[in-house]
Design a protein around this motif. Structure first.
Motif, PDB file in Angstrom:
ATOM      1  N   GLN A  56       0.824  -1.207   0.000  1.00  0.00           N
ATOM      2  CA  GLN A  56       0.000   0.000   0.000  1.00  0.00           C
ATOM      3  C   GLN A  56       0.860   1.261   0.000  1.00  0.00           C
ATOM      4  O   GLN A  56       0.518   2.258  -0.648  1.00  0.00           O
ATOM      5  CB  GLN A  56      -0.987  -0.018   1.154  1.00  0.00           C
ATOM      6  N   TYR A  57       1.991   1.239   0.677  1.00  0.00           N
ATOM      7  CA  TYR A  57       2.891   2.392   0.646  1.00  0.00           C
ATOM      8  C   TYR A  57       3.482   2.584  -0.753  1.00  0.00           C
ATOM      9  O   TYR A  57       3.627   3.720  -1.241  1.00  0.00           O
ATOM     10  CB  TYR A  57       4.004   2.231   1.672  1.00  0.00           C
ATOM     11  N   ALA A  99      -6.373  -1.462   4.672  1.00  0.00           N
ATOM     12  CA  ALA A  99      -6.165  -0.358   5.608  1.00  0.00           C
ATOM     13  C   ALA A  99      -7.308  -0.284   6.627  1.00  0.00           C
ATOM     14  O   ALA A  99      -7.088   0.001   7.814  1.00  0.00           O
ATOM     15  CB  ALA A  99      -6.038   0.964   4.847  1.00  0.00           C
ATOM     16  N   LEU A 100      -8.535  -0.545   6.183  1.00  0.00           N
ATOM     17  CA  LEU A 100      -9.675  -0.531   7.102  1.00  0.00           C
ATOM     18  C   LEU A 100      -9.581  -1.675   8.108  1.00  0.00           C
ATOM     19  O   LEU A 100      -9.881  -1.497   9.296  1.00  0.00           O
ATOM     20  CB  LEU A 100     -10.986  -0.620   6.320  1.00  0.00           C
ATOM     21  N   PHE A 101      -9.165  -2.866   7.634  1.00  0.00           N
ATOM     22  CA  PHE A 101      -8.977  -3.986   8.554  1.00  0.00           C
ATOM     23  C   PHE A 101      -7.948  -3.638   9.629  1.00  0.00           C
ATOM     24  O   PHE A 101      -8.095  -4.008  10.794  1.00  0.00           O
ATOM     25  CB  PHE A 101      -8.517  -5.235   7.796  1.00  0.00           C
ATOM     26  N   LYS A 102      -6.907  -2.912   9.236  1.00  0.00           N
ATOM     27  CA  LYS A 102      -5.819  -2.562  10.151  1.00  0.00           C
ATOM     28  C   LYS A 102      -6.073  -1.249  10.883  1.00  0.00           C
ATOM     29  O   LYS A 102      -5.225  -0.795  11.658  1.00  0.00           O
ATOM     30  CB  LYS A 102      -4.500  -2.473   9.379  1.00  0.00           C
ATOM     31  N   LYS A 103      -7.217  -0.612  10.620  1.00  0.00           N
ATOM     32  CA  LYS A 103      -7.582   0.665  11.227  1.00  0.00           C
ATOM     33  C   LYS A 103      -6.544   1.741  10.924  1.00  0.00           C
ATOM     34  O   LYS A 103      -6.250   2.604  11.763  1.00  0.00           O
ATOM     35  CB  LYS A 103      -7.782   0.501  12.735  1.00  0.00           C
ATOM     36  N   GLN A 104      -6.022   1.712   9.711  1.00  0.00           N
ATOM     37  CA  GLN A 104      -5.069   2.720   9.240  1.00  0.00           C
ATOM     38  C   GLN A 104      -5.856   3.745   8.419  1.00  0.00           C
ATOM     39  O   GLN A 104      -5.810   3.764   7.201  1.00  0.00           O
ATOM     40  CB  GLN A 104      -3.968   2.053   8.405  1.00  0.00           C
ATOM     41  N   TYR A 105      -6.559   4.619   9.106  1.00  0.00           N
ATOM     42  CA  TYR A 105      -7.551   5.455   8.444  1.00  0.00           C
ATOM     43  C   TYR A 105      -6.926   6.554   7.586  1.00  0.00           C
ATOM     44  O   TYR A 105      -7.531   6.976   6.594  1.00  0.00           O
ATOM     45  CB  TYR A 105      -8.495   6.046   9.488  1.00  0.00           C
ATOM     46  N   VAL A 106      -5.742   7.021   7.944  1.00  0.00           N
ATOM     47  CA  VAL A 106      -5.065   8.014   7.104  1.00  0.00           C
ATOM     48  C   VAL A 106      -4.695   7.393   5.762  1.00  0.00           C
ATOM     49  O   VAL A 106      -4.934   7.976   4.693  1.00  0.00           O
ATOM     50  CB  VAL A 106      -3.810   8.568   7.810  1.00  0.00           C
ATOM     51  N   LEU A 107      -4.137   6.184   5.815  1.00  0.00           N
ATOM     52  CA  LEU A 107      -3.801   5.481   4.573  1.00  0.00           C
ATOM     53  C   LEU A 107      -5.067   5.164   3.778  1.00  0.00           C
ATOM     54  O   LEU A 107      -5.057   5.218   2.544  1.00  0.00           O
ATOM     55  CB  LEU A 107      -3.032   4.201   4.881  1.00  0.00           C
ATOM     56  N   ALA A 108      -6.142   4.826   4.480  1.00  0.00           N
ATOM     57  CA  ALA A 108      -7.417   4.566   3.796  1.00  0.00           C
ATOM     58  C   ALA A 108      -7.860   5.796   3.009  1.00  0.00           C
ATOM     59  O   ALA A 108      -8.354   5.687   1.879  1.00  0.00           O
ATOM     60  CB  ALA A 108      -8.486   4.165   4.807  1.00  0.00           C
ATOM     61  N   GLY A 109      -7.654   6.983   3.590  1.00  0.00           N
ATOM     62  CA  GLY A 109      -7.992   8.208   2.885  1.00  0.00           C
ATOM     63  C   GLY A 109      -7.188   8.387   1.614  1.00  0.00           C
ATOM     64  O   GLY A 109      -7.723   8.789   0.571  1.00  0.00           O
ATOM     65  N   PHE A 110      -5.894   8.046   1.666  1.00  0.00           N
ATOM     66  CA  PHE A 110      -5.055   8.110   0.466  1.00  0.00           C
ATOM     67  C   PHE A 110      -5.571   7.166  -0.613  1.00  0.00           C
ATOM     68  O   PHE A 110      -5.598   7.511  -1.803  1.00  0.00           O
ATOM     69  CB  PHE A 110      -3.601   7.768   0.807  1.00  0.00           C
ATOM     70  N   HIS A 111      -5.970   5.959  -0.210  1.00  0.00           N
ATOM     71  CA  HIS A 111      -6.472   4.986  -1.189  1.00  0.00           C
ATOM     72  C   HIS A 111      -7.758   5.476  -1.846  1.00  0.00           C
ATOM     73  O   HIS A 111      -7.952   5.293  -3.056  1.00  0.00           O
ATOM     74  CB  HIS A 111      -6.702   3.632  -0.523  1.00  0.00           C
TER      75      HIS A 111
END
Length: 378
Positions: A147-148, A200-212
Motif C-alpha cells: 500500500q505504501y 487499511a480498514l482492517f488494520k484501522k489505518q484510516y489516514v492510509l485509507a484516505g489516500f487509497h
C-alpha cells in the motif's frame, strides 16, 4: 568471509522468495510510466509499444521465483477439493484454447496469460500445510509495504504532471485526467487500490485509507467507483448485528452519493462523454453464441463473465453458478477477510472488465486463492 548456514536453510530462502514474489508482482509494471511504454493496442505520442522482452519477462521471473519456493518446500499428495475444482475448469479452458489454435489458427494471448499464471501457482496446493503457516504473517507485512508503494507511485505520477506536465498514457489534458500510478493503468490501479483500502480498514489505518480513496477517485475508472461502492456495501452489510440499521444507513449513503452526482452533473456528463466509447464497448453484446465450444475461435469481450460463457459453454455454467453462490455467501454471511474481499472485487469487476487479463491482479488472485484453500487466511 563466511555465511551463516541459517541464512541458507530452505525456510529462510522461502521467506526471502515470498517477499521477492510480491515485490516483483507489484513493481514489474512500473516500467510502463518510467520508460514511456504503451499498455494498450492504441498508440500515443511519446509512447512506444512495450517490447516483447518486457511482455514475457513477468512470466519468466514469476516462474523462477516460484521454482525456488517449490524446490525448498515439502509436498503432499493431496490437494484441496475446492482448488481441484477450479483447476478442472482451468484444464478445460486450456484444452479448448489449444483446440481453437488447431482448428482456426487463432491464439488468444489474453486467455493463455491467466492460464499460465494459474498453472504456475498450482503446486502451492500440494505444499505441506505447516510450511505455509509462516506465509500469513509475511503476507500481512507485504501487503503493508504494497500500500505504501502504490500511494508513493501515484504521488510520483501526480507530481510529474503538476511540475513537468507529464501526461499519463490514459489521460488527455483538457478532456480527462486519469492517474494509474507507475503502472499507468487506471483500471488495474483502481482494483488494487480498493483492495488496499480494505486492508487499511482492517488494520484501522484510516489516514492510509484516505489516500487509497483519493487514488481511486483520481483513476476516473467507473469500475473503480463501483468497487468503492461495493466495498462500502460489504463493510456495512456484512455483519450479524444491527443489520437493519446498517441497511438504512447504507441506503442513506447511496442517496447522498446520488445527490452529489446531481449537484456535479456537469462534471458527471463530462466524464461520460469522455468515456462513452469505452462504455459502449463494455455494454455491447456482439458475440455469437453456440451451444458447444470450438464452433468458432476463442472470442474476446471486455466483460470476462460474458466471454467465458460464450467460449466455454456449457462447462462454464457450473462455475458461474458457483461463483454467484460464493459471492452471496462471502458478501453477506461469511466473516470479513481480505481474501474474501478479493473474490468479491473479482466477481464485480468481471461483470464489466476482463479482470483475469490484468497483471498483477490475475496472478495475485490465483495466488491468494491457492493459499485460501490451504487454510492460509488473513
Amino acid at each position: 568471509m563466511t555465511i551463516s548456514l541459517t541464512l541458507l536453510r530452505p525456510a529462510a530462502i522461502n521467506r526471502a522468495m515470498w517477499y521477492l514474489l510480491f515485490l516483483l508482482s507489484i513493481g514489474y509494471n512500473f516500467h510502463r510510466y518510467l520508460l514511456y511504454y504503451s499498455n494498450g493496442a492504441l498508440g500515443k505520442e511519446g509512447y512506444q509499444q512495450t517490447p516483447f522482452v518486457w511482455q514475457v519477462g513477468k512470466y519468466i521471473l514469476v516462474a523462477g521465483v516460484l521454482s525456488v519456493i517449490y524446490i525448498n518446500s515439502r509436498f503432499t499428495r493431496r490437494i484441496p477439493a475446492k482448488l481441484l475444482a477450479v483447476y478442472a475448469l482451468i484444464g478445460l479452458i486450456l484444452l479448448i484454447n489449444v483446440g481453437s489454435v488447431l482448428l482456426f489458427g487463432k491464439v488468444s494471448t489474453e486467455e493463455l496469460e491467466y492460464v499460465v499464471f494459474a498453472l504456475l501457482v498450482l503446486p502451492i496446493g500440494f505444499i505441506a500445510k505447516d510450511e505455509l503457516y509462516p506465509v500469513a504473517d509475511q503476507i500481512d507485512r507485504m501487503l503493508n509495504i504494497t500500500q505504501y508503494l502504490l500511494i508513493a507511485s501515484n504521488l510520483y505520477v501526480i507530481l510529474g504532471y503538476l511540475l513537468f506536465r507529464r501526461i499519463p498514457f490514459h489521460a488527455y489534458e483538457g478532456i480527462l485526467m486519469r492517474f494509474g500510478g507507475l503502472w499507468d493503468d487506471p483500471n488495474t490501479f483502481a482494483i488494487i487500490s480498493v483492495l488496499m483500502l480494505g486492508y487499511a480498514l482492517f488494520k484501522k489505518q484510516y489516514v492510509l485509507a484516505g489516500f487509497h480513496i483519493v487514488n481511486v477517485l483520481l483513476t476516473v475508472s467507473l469500475n473503480g467507483y463501483l468497487l468503492l461502492i461495493t466495498l462500502v456495501s460489504y463493510w456495512f452489510l456484512n455483519t450479524p448485528t444491527n443489520r437493519l440499521l446498517r441497511v438504512v444507513l447504507f441506503i442513506g449513503l447511496l442517496v447522498l452519493f446520488a445527490l452529489g452526482v446531481a449537484y456535479n452533473l456537469e462534471y458527471a456528463v463530462q466524464i461520460y462523454e469522455a468515456k462513452r466509447e469505452s462504455i459502449e464497448q463494455h455494454s455491447s453484446f456482439y458475440m455469437d453464441f453456440y451451444p458447444i465450444p470450438l464452433l468458432q475461435p476463442i472470442v474476446f469481450h471486455e466483460t470476462w463473465f460474458l466471454s467465458m460463457n460464450v467460449n466455454y459453454f456449457p462447462f462454464s455454467v457450473p462455475f458461474t453458478v458457483a461463483a454467484l453462490v460464493v459471492f452471496v455467501r462471502f458478501f453477506l454471511f461469511k466473516p470479513k477477510s481480505l481474501q474474501r474481499l478479493m473474490f468479491i472485487l473479482f466477481f464485480v469487476t468481471s461483470l464489466f472488465l476482463p479482470f483475469l487479463y490484468m497483471f498483477p491482479v490475475n496472478f495475485l488472485a490465483f495466488l491468494l486463492l491457492a493459499l485460501y484453500t490451504k487454510g492460509i487466511q488473513f
